[in-house]
Design a protein around this motif. Structure first.
Motif, PDB file in Angstrom:
ATOM      1  N   LEU A 389      -4.548  -4.978  -2.392  1.00 41.56           N
ATOM      2  CA  LEU A 389      -4.073  -5.435  -3.699  1.00 41.56           C
ATOM      3  C   LEU A 389      -3.543  -4.278  -4.545  1.00 41.56           C
ATOM      4  O   LEU A 389      -2.516  -4.405  -5.225  1.00 41.56           O
ATOM      5  CB  LEU A 389      -5.185  -6.170  -4.444  1.00 41.56           C
ATOM      6  CG  LEU A 389      -5.298  -7.672  -4.192  1.00 41.56           C
ATOM      7  CD1 LEU A 389      -6.422  -8.261  -5.023  1.00 41.56           C
ATOM      8  CD2 LEU A 389      -3.990  -8.393  -4.494  1.00 41.56           C
ATOM      9  N   ASP A 390      -4.250  -3.122  -4.503  1.00 41.69           N
ATOM     10  CA  ASP A 390      -3.788  -1.954  -5.275  1.00 41.69           C
ATOM     11  C   ASP A 390      -2.427  -1.484  -4.783  1.00 41.69           C
ATOM     12  O   ASP A 390      -1.546  -1.121  -5.580  1.00 41.69           O
ATOM     13  CB  ASP A 390      -4.806  -0.822  -5.167  1.00 41.69           C
ATOM     14  CG  ASP A 390      -6.086  -1.137  -5.932  1.00 41.69           C
ATOM     15  OD1 ASP A 390      -6.017  -1.955  -6.871  1.00 41.69           O
ATOM     16  OD2 ASP A 390      -7.139  -0.554  -5.585  1.00 41.69           O
ATOM     17  N   ALA A 391      -2.234  -1.482  -3.469  1.00 43.04           N
ATOM     18  CA  ALA A 391      -0.936  -1.079  -2.910  1.00 43.04           C
ATOM     19  C   ALA A 391       0.159  -2.048  -3.340  1.00 43.04           C
ATOM     20  O   ALA A 391       1.277  -1.645  -3.696  1.00 43.04           O
ATOM     21  CB  ALA A 391      -1.017  -0.996  -1.390  1.00 43.04           C
ATOM     22  N   GLU A 392      -0.155  -3.360  -3.311  1.00 40.43           N
ATOM     23  CA  GLU A 392       0.823  -4.366  -3.728  1.00 40.43           C
ATOM     24  C   GLU A 392       1.171  -4.207  -5.207  1.00 40.43           C
ATOM     25  O   GLU A 392       2.334  -4.312  -5.612  1.00 40.43           O
ATOM     26  CB  GLU A 392       0.264  -5.775  -3.468  1.00 40.43           C
ATOM     27  CG  GLU A 392       0.219  -6.170  -2.011  1.00 40.43           C
ATOM     28  CD  GLU A 392       1.610  -6.442  -1.466  1.00 40.43           C
ATOM     29  OE1 GLU A 392       2.490  -6.868  -2.235  1.00 40.43           O
ATOM     30  OE2 GLU A 392       1.834  -6.193  -0.263  1.00 40.43           O
ATOM     31  N   ILE A 393       0.149  -3.937  -6.016  1.00 36.59           N
ATOM     32  CA  ILE A 393       0.381  -3.754  -7.461  1.00 36.59           C
ATOM     33  C   ILE A 393       1.247  -2.512  -7.704  1.00 36.59           C
ATOM     34  O   ILE A 393       2.182  -2.529  -8.514  1.00 36.59           O
ATOM     35  CB  ILE A 393      -0.965  -3.640  -8.203  1.00 36.59           C
ATOM     36  CG1 ILE A 393      -1.698  -4.979  -8.161  1.00 36.59           C
ATOM     37  CG2 ILE A 393      -0.740  -3.193  -9.655  1.00 36.59           C
ATOM     38  CD1 ILE A 393      -3.129  -4.909  -8.621  1.00 36.59           C
ATOM     39  N   GLY A 394       0.930  -1.405  -6.994  1.00 36.90           N
ATOM     40  CA  GLY A 394       1.733  -0.185  -7.146  1.00 36.90           C
ATOM     41  C   GLY A 394       3.176  -0.413  -6.750  1.00 36.90           C
ATOM     42  O   GLY A 394       4.112   0.036  -7.444  1.00 36.90           O
ATOM     43  N   ASN A 395       3.370  -1.115  -5.629  1.00 38.71           N
ATOM     44  CA  ASN A 395       4.730  -1.405  -5.172  1.00 38.71           C
ATOM     45  C   ASN A 395       5.458  -2.284  -6.183  1.00 38.71           C
ATOM     46  O   ASN A 395       6.639  -2.055  -6.508  1.00 38.71           O
ATOM     47  CB  ASN A 395       4.673  -2.095  -3.812  1.00 38.71           C
ATOM     48  CG  ASN A 395       6.055  -2.425  -3.276  1.00 38.71           C
ATOM     49  OD1 ASN A 395       6.893  -1.546  -3.124  1.00 38.71           O
ATOM     50  ND2 ASN A 395       6.292  -3.709  -3.006  1.00 38.71           N
ATOM     51  N   ALA A 396       4.765  -3.299  -6.703  1.00 34.33           N
ATOM     52  CA  ALA A 396       5.387  -4.193  -7.688  1.00 34.33           C
ATOM     53  C   ALA A 396       5.743  -3.436  -8.969  1.00 34.33           C
ATOM     54  O   ALA A 396       6.797  -3.662  -9.564  1.00 34.33           O
ATOM     55  CB  ALA A 396       4.447  -5.355  -7.999  1.00 34.33           C
ATOM     56  N   GLN A 397       4.849  -2.535  -9.391  1.00 30.58           N
ATOM     57  CA  GLN A 397       5.121  -1.771 -10.613  1.00 30.58           C
ATOM     58  C   GLN A 397       6.348  -0.880 -10.428  1.00 30.58           C
ATOM     59  O   GLN A 397       7.177  -0.741 -11.340  1.00 30.58           O
ATOM     60  CB  GLN A 397       3.897  -0.922 -10.983  1.00 30.58           C
ATOM     61  CG  GLN A 397       4.018  -0.234 -12.346  1.00 30.58           C
ATOM     62  CD  GLN A 397       4.187  -1.230 -13.475  1.00 30.58           C
ATOM     63  OE1 GLN A 397       3.388  -2.147 -13.615  1.00 30.58           O
ATOM     64  NE2 GLN A 397       5.246  -1.065 -14.264  1.00 30.58           N
ATOM     65  N   ARG A 398       6.459  -0.262  -9.228  1.00 28.92           N
ATOM     66  CA  ARG A 398       7.639   0.555  -8.956  1.00 28.92           C
ATOM     67  C   ARG A 398       8.907  -0.295  -8.989  1.00 28.92           C
ATOM     68  O   ARG A 398       9.942   0.121  -9.546  1.00 28.92           O
ATOM     69  CB  ARG A 398       7.504   1.247  -7.600  1.00 28.92           C
ATOM     70  CG  ARG A 398       6.582   2.456  -7.620  1.00 28.92           C
ATOM     71  CD  ARG A 398       6.684   3.256  -6.331  1.00 28.92           C
ATOM     72  NE  ARG A 398       6.225   2.491  -5.166  1.00 28.92           N
ATOM     73  CZ  ARG A 398       4.967   2.409  -4.762  1.00 28.92           C
ATOM     74  NH1 ARG A 398       4.026   3.046  -5.440  1.00 28.92           N
ATOM     75  NH2 ARG A 398       4.644   1.710  -3.689  1.00 28.92           N
ATOM     76  N   LEU A 399       8.834  -1.475  -8.416  1.00 30.18           N
ATOM     77  CA  LEU A 399       9.992  -2.370  -8.449  1.00 30.18           C
ATOM     78  C   LEU A 399      10.344  -2.776  -9.880  1.00 30.18           C
ATOM     79  O   LEU A 399      11.519  -2.841 -10.258  1.00 30.18           O
ATOM     80  CB  LEU A 399       9.715  -3.622  -7.598  1.00 30.18           C
ATOM     81  CG  LEU A 399       9.613  -3.404  -6.085  1.00 30.18           C
ATOM     82  CD1 LEU A 399       9.182  -4.699  -5.397  1.00 30.18           C
ATOM     83  CD2 LEU A 399      10.938  -2.913  -5.512  1.00 30.18           C
ATOM     84  N   ILE A 400       9.300  -3.041 -10.681  1.00 32.69           N
ATOM     85  CA  ILE A 400       9.537  -3.417 -12.088  1.00 32.69           C
ATOM     86  C   ILE A 400      10.186  -2.267 -12.849  1.00 32.69           C
ATOM     87  O   ILE A 400      11.133  -2.469 -13.629  1.00 32.69           O
ATOM     88  CB  ILE A 400       8.206  -3.843 -12.749  1.00 32.69           C
ATOM     89  CG1 ILE A 400       7.724  -5.174 -12.153  1.00 32.69           C
ATOM     90  CG2 ILE A 400       8.370  -3.956 -14.259  1.00 32.69           C
ATOM     91  CD1 ILE A 400       6.325  -5.566 -12.563  1.00 32.69           C
TER      92      ILE A 400
END
Length: 658
Positions: A389-400
């Motif tokens: 979940l942390d990796a997914e959140i980090g990836n999503a934040q970078r995309l945002i």
């Protein structure tokens, strides 16, 4: 020397009386900043200081050709009556023999039918000084030597000229000659040459005299042609500078009107498509992320509770398995005891012990299971909570973040596209730019032609002088010169040889000091930018050689335009320090063609330290709002020149443009 006040009355675009207080309020606020748009009077301000000091010998940008009286007449404001005329007052103070003395110089003139009539008055400590007023032209060098004035009073064009090292050679020759007084040496050598020629000519026979007169007339003719061509060069250079200034102004107007955006319209459209595609791609990647495990972040606490509950259930399950195993073991033990006919009491004790042991090993009975997850499922759930979940959140934040950047860039591009003017609106400005380019090309061609003619006239003069010298030598040898004339000629030649050696040695010794001061000035400006590590000036030709790291020679074309202009400023700064004169620095349009980095270098490292008093004449594009904030702490006085095109006059007010 500190300039205290400049008063302009009906001078150029200044109608009526305008007073500028120039005394810095404190040593840490040496800058007087005067802001104006082009054509509002900045150049008039700089020219007025030089005109007040030097009168007909002032090297002003607006004088052009014609007589000094005609120039003064043109300087009178159009709406001012000729009999009222114009006036410039310059107040300054200096320290003489430990005492501060105040001077006020007033140069006033009225128009006449053919030119102007001028009057100069000087007050010393508020008392008129008639002798100094009459002799000001001869005494001004004691305050501001005319030969070094150009090192302290200059404009952006001077920096542009020095930035081209081929032009710097002549500037250095003139400036160093003025600093060392070598112009007097050259004048004396020329006078001695004339004395020698006259003595030799006096000894010639009548027939030879005619030949000498013919050749001498040719020398005079070629010299006059050379001087005339030099004036043509000055005029052509002035036309070129004005043409380049006009071209710069037209390009600046085009930029302000959106011409640059129009030229980039296809590039902006391509950027819009690229950024829109990037935003679309990022949206797709964000949707993919949202379609995966990312939304589980919303129920992370519940997932954590589920994992803990599942782990507890797995523990209970293991305990039940242990309990079943122990029960089977205990039944087997009790069965064996009964087979062995062990007493009932012993069996009862063993049974109680085994029951207590099972209870201690398995604990209490747990509640009914809810999650019912396998061990593998619990491992997957824990990995999801603790890492995935942390990796997914980090990836999503970078995309945002990437999407926000792309959207901002897209908004900027769309705003620029919206600002692109219609082509028709730029037609007139483009025509002006084409005309300006044509005028620059014509002026450049005219300057090149004039310089070629100067070289040709100088070569013809040199050849005629060489022939004249040969004839004079021949006349002296044939006729047997008188002892006195021969002695005069011999002594004159020795003195000229000595003067030549003196000039060379004085140049060599002082050039070493001057090049060190220029290098120190450059290093103060550039600081960590150690591209240039040494500067060498040839004391004979005054050619400048730049050395880089490891002693390699740097060619001018290896430097950027900004680096060359920093070098030009360093030359002026170093030469000014070499003069030993504590004079103010006055600069007109100092930053017109510098990029942001080199502009900041001048703002932070040159202007606050250039002198104890620095007067800057700037446009709103040179010292803009950001530059003003950086410079503000060093500024003692500010003025704004506002030009009324309808009335054709400029009004001066306190405060800067921002």
């Amino acid at each position: 020397m500190i300039l205290d006040e400049l008063v302009l009355h009906n001078v150029g675009v200044f109608a009526g009386r305008h007073s500028f207080e120039l005394t810095p309020p404190s040593p840490d606020k040496p800058i007087i900043l005067i802001g104006a748009l082009n054509g509002a009077g900045k150049t008039t301000f700089l020219d007025s200081i030089q005109l007040a000091l030097f009168g007909p010998l002032a090297r002003t940008a607006s004088r052009g050709g014609g007589s000094y009286q005609s120039y003064l007449r043109r300087l009178i404001h159009n709406d001012a009556p000729l009999d009222e005329g114009a006036a410039i007052e310059l107040a300054f103070h200096i320290v003489e023999r430990g005492h501060e003395r105040h001077y006020r110089l007033r140069r006033a003139w009225t128009g006449t039918a053919t030119g102007a009539r001028e009057r100069v008055d000087v007050l010393v400590d508020d008392r008129p000084d008639g002798t100094l007023s009459r002799q000001w032209a001869e005494r001004v060098d004691a305050f501001v030597p005319r030969g070094v004035a150009e090192l302290f009073f200059f404009d952006g064009e001077k920096i542009e000229t020095l930035a081209e090292l081929d032009n710097a050679r002549e500037v250095l020759r003139t400036a160093i000659g003025a600093l060392l007084g070598l112009d007097l040496v050259d004048r004396l050598a020329a006078d001695l040459t004339l004395v020698e020629r006259n003595h030799k000519a006096d000894q010639a026979a009548p027939a030879m005299q005619k030949v000498l007169d013919t050749v001498r007339n040719k020398v005079d003719m070629h010299r006059e042609q050379k001087e005339q061509m030099k004036r043509s060069v000055d005029e052509a250079r002035g036309k070129l500078e004005r043409a380049e200034k006009r071209l710069f102004d037209v390009n600046e107007r085009l930029r302000l009107e959106g011409g640059e955006l129009f030229d980039r319209s296809s590039e902006l459209e391509a950027a819009k498509l690229h950024l829109a595609e990037s935003a679309k791609d990022l949206d797709s990647r964000l949707r993919d992320a949202a379609a995966g495990t990312l939304p589980l972040q919303l129920v992370r606490e519940q997932l954590l509770e589920l994992a803990e509950s599942a782990e507890s259930e797995l523990y209970d399950r293991r305990q039940r398995d242990i309990r079943d195993i122990l029960q089977k073991r205990d039944r087997a033990i009790l069965g064996q005891l009964k087979k062995q006919a062990v007493s009932t009491e012993v069996i009862k004790n063993v049974q109680d012990y085994l029951a207590a042991d099972r209870k201690s090993q398995t604990g209490k009975e747990k509640k009914k299971p809810i999650a019912e997850l396998s061990n593998e499922s619990v491992v997957i759930l824990r990995r999801l909570i603790d890492a995935d979940l942390d990796a997914e959140i980090g990836n999503a934040q970078r995309l945002i973040d990437q999407r926000a950047t792309v959207v901002q860039e897209l908004d900027d591009v769309l705003q620029m596209i919206a600002s692109v003017p219609r082509e028709k609106a730029l037609d007139e400005l483009r025509q002006d730019r084409d005309d300006a380019y044509r005028v620059v090309a014509e002026a450049t061609q005219l300057l090149n032609q004039a310089e070629t003619e100067v070289s040709a006239a100088a070569a013809a003069e040199h050849e005629a002088e060489r022939r004249l010298s040969g004839l004079l030598e021949k006349a002296a040898d044939e006729l047997g010169a008188a002892e006195d004339s021969r002695r005069v000629i011999e002594h004159s030649q020795r003195v000229r040889t000595t003067l030549s050696r003196f000039r060379h040695e004085a140049s060599r010794r002082n050039v070493d000091r001057i090049q060190k001061l220029i290098l120190e000035s450059l290093q103060r400006l550039a600081r960590k930018d150690r591209l240039i590590t040494d500067i060498r000036i040839d004391p004979e030709t005054f050619e400048v050689e730049l050395q880089g790291r490891n002693g390699t020679v740097l060619l001018p074309q290896q430097l950027s335009a900004g680096e060359r202009q920093l070098l030009a400023v360093s030359m002026l700064w170093g030469l000014g320090q070499a003069s030993g004169r504590p004079l103010p620095v006055v600069i007109d349009t100092p930053l017109g063609r510098l990029d942001g980095i080199h502009r900041n270098h001048l703002l932070e490292r040159y202007f606050p330290q250039a002198s104890h008093q620095v007067i800057l004449l700037s446009t709103d594009q040179e010292i803009d709002e950001a530059a003003w904030k950086r410079l503000r702490k060093h500024v003692g006085h500010t003025y704004q020149l506002e030009h009324d095109a309808g009335r054709g006059s400029t009004r001066a007010t306190t405060g800067y443009l921002w």
